[in-house]
Design a protein around this motif. Structure first.
Motif, mmCIF file in Angstrom:
data_model
loop_
_atom_site.group_PDB
_atom_site.id
_atom_site.type_symbol
_atom_site.label_atom_id
_atom_site.label_comp_id
_atom_site.label_asym_id
_atom_site.label_seq_id
_atom_site.Cartn_x
_atom_site.Cartn_y
_atom_site.Cartn_z
ATOM 1 N N MET A 1 0.740 -3.294 8.200
ATOM 2 C CA MET A 1 1.612 -3.571 7.056
ATOM 3 C C MET A 1 1.750 -2.352 6.180
ATOM 4 O O MET A 1 0.816 -1.558 6.026
ATOM 5 C CB MET A 1 1.063 -4.718 6.208
ATOM 6 N N THR A 2 2.920 -2.211 5.583
ATOM 7 C CA THR A 2 3.179 -1.212 4.557
ATOM 8 C C THR A 2 3.444 -1.946 3.249
ATOM 9 O O THR A 2 4.217 -2.912 3.218
ATOM 10 C CB THR A 2 4.401 -0.354 4.920
ATOM 11 N N ILE A 3 2.780 -1.503 2.190
ATOM 12 C CA ILE A 3 2.923 -2.151 0.889
ATOM 13 C C ILE A 3 4.028 -1.469 0.083
ATOM 14 O O ILE A 3 4.084 -0.237 -0.010
ATOM 15 C CB ILE A 3 1.606 -2.102 0.090
ATOM 16 N N PHE A 4 4.898 -2.287 -0.514
ATOM 17 C CA PHE A 4 5.937 -1.811 -1.423
ATOM 18 C C PHE A 4 5.682 -2.447 -2.787
ATOM 19 O O PHE A 4 6.081 -3.584 -3.037
ATOM 20 C CB PHE A 4 7.328 -2.179 -0.891
ATOM 21 N N PRO A 5 4.974 -1.739 -3.681
ATOM 22 C CA PRO A 5 4.609 -2.307 -4.983
ATOM 23 C C PRO A 5 5.698 -2.106 -6.030
ATOM 24 O O PRO A 5 6.766 -1.543 -5.767
ATOM 25 C CB PRO A 5 3.362 -1.508 -5.340
#
Length: 337
Positions: A59-63
């Motif tokens: 997963m890649t986090i987009f905050p």
């Protein structure tokens, strides 16, 4: 145009990852990237998923609202703008009546056992109430209270004030007490108070510091007024498109036990904010008397009545649902007396 190009690129990257025999998922949330929920919750959860899948599910986090506004995260999961999103159901009042039981005042005493209980209870209703998405897990925030520019001590002090509520039920509570609710997402809360558009905020303790609200609110009421509910929502096509072994890894990480784990670090961090406020000479932390606490609890009772009405209007057996919620909290020693 730039946002559209970014989403296209993300979609192409996901397709490429799937072609290589891996599932690369996008997790979107609206908190700052340094937030404790990311560092002690999302990141360890993602690592555990990667490890359990042998690196096949990443997963890649987009905050920080990078893929969309905090208020839109449910629809972002529904529409596939992100594969997994962090949803505050209270940002859309009336849309999800059952889950809002977790927002009612003086119900939940702590976020750890409370999150485990909340998740196990809501699983019976999630598929119907949130049919557009695959609900991975649900949890609650550490109990919050009222933080204000001027001292507040009793329910009558809310009258005539503008308050930024943490969620829909708190908004109703403010209105019930004669105040006006100022609806803005958490990242915008400091600004509305700083410019005088709000007199106070309902917030958990350490979020006051994380979002810079401590600079504009110096008075705090020492009581566990409310919790806020959250859901990790997954796009249905993203979930169903996983290979069987990958989907099992996700299922094994979408449990009541993980709901407690993912919220535990955040709960400890939020609780620490109370100690900060107590230690600062320019901040006042007021502990209500027993009589004042009774007044607060009595003033909140119409909110429970309203919740029952809304759930019944949506076709639910509110008495049974509410009883099940209280039983789940009691089993985890998280039910307020």
């Amino acid at each position: 145009m730039k946002a559209t190009s970014t989403l296209v690129a993300l979609g192409m990257a996901a397709v490429a990852a799937q072609a290589a025999g891996a599932a690369e998922l996008r997790l979107a949330h609206w908190l700052p990237p340094q937030h404790t929920l990311q560092t002690t919750g999302f990141e360890p959860w993602i690592k555990s998923i990667s490890d359990a899948s042998g690196g096949k599910v990443t997963m890649t986090i987009f905050p920080a609202q990078q893929l969309g506004s905090a208020t839109d995260h449910y629809d972002m999961a529904r529409d596939g703008i992100a594969d997994i999103t962090f949803v505050n159901p209270g940002y859309q009042p009336g849309r999800f009546p059952i889950i809002s039981a977790g927002e009612l005042p003086f119900m939940v005493t702590n976020a750890k056992g409370g999150s485990k209980a909340f998740d196990s209870w809501y699983r019976a209703y999630a598929e119907k109430e949130m049919a557009d998405v695959h609900v991975c897990m649900a949890f609650v925030q550490d109990p919050g209270t009222i933080h204000s520019r001027e001292a507040m001590r009793v329910p009558g002090d809310i009258k005539g004030k503008n308050i930024r509520p943490a969620q829909a039920t708190m908004g109703s509570y403010v209105n019930l007490l004669g105040g006006a609710s100022v609806q803005v997402p958490a990242p915008e809360a400091r600004e509305v108070i700083a410019r005088g558009a709000a007199d106070a905020i309902t917030f958990p303790w350490d979020s006051v510091y994380l979002f810079g609200v401590d600079a504009v609110t110096k008075h705090h009421i020492d009581m566990p007024l409310y919790t806020t509910t959250f859901v990790m929502a997954m796009n249905k096509a993203s979930y169903e498109g996983l290979a069987d072994d990958e989907r099992k890894v996700i299922d094994d990480h979408c449990t009541s036990e993980w709901a407690e784990k993912i919220s535990a670090g955040w709960a400890d961090q939020e609780a620490s904010g109370r100690e900060k406020a107590l230690s600062q000479k320019d901040h006042t932390v007021y502990k209500p008397t027993a009589e004042e606490m009774n007044a607060w609890k009595e003033s909140a009772k119409p909110l429970t009545d309203k919740w029952h009405e809304q759930v019944k209007a949506a076709g639910g057996d509110s008495e049974a649902i509410f009883s099940a919620f209280k039983s789940a909290l009691a089993a985890e020693k998280a039910l307020a007396e």
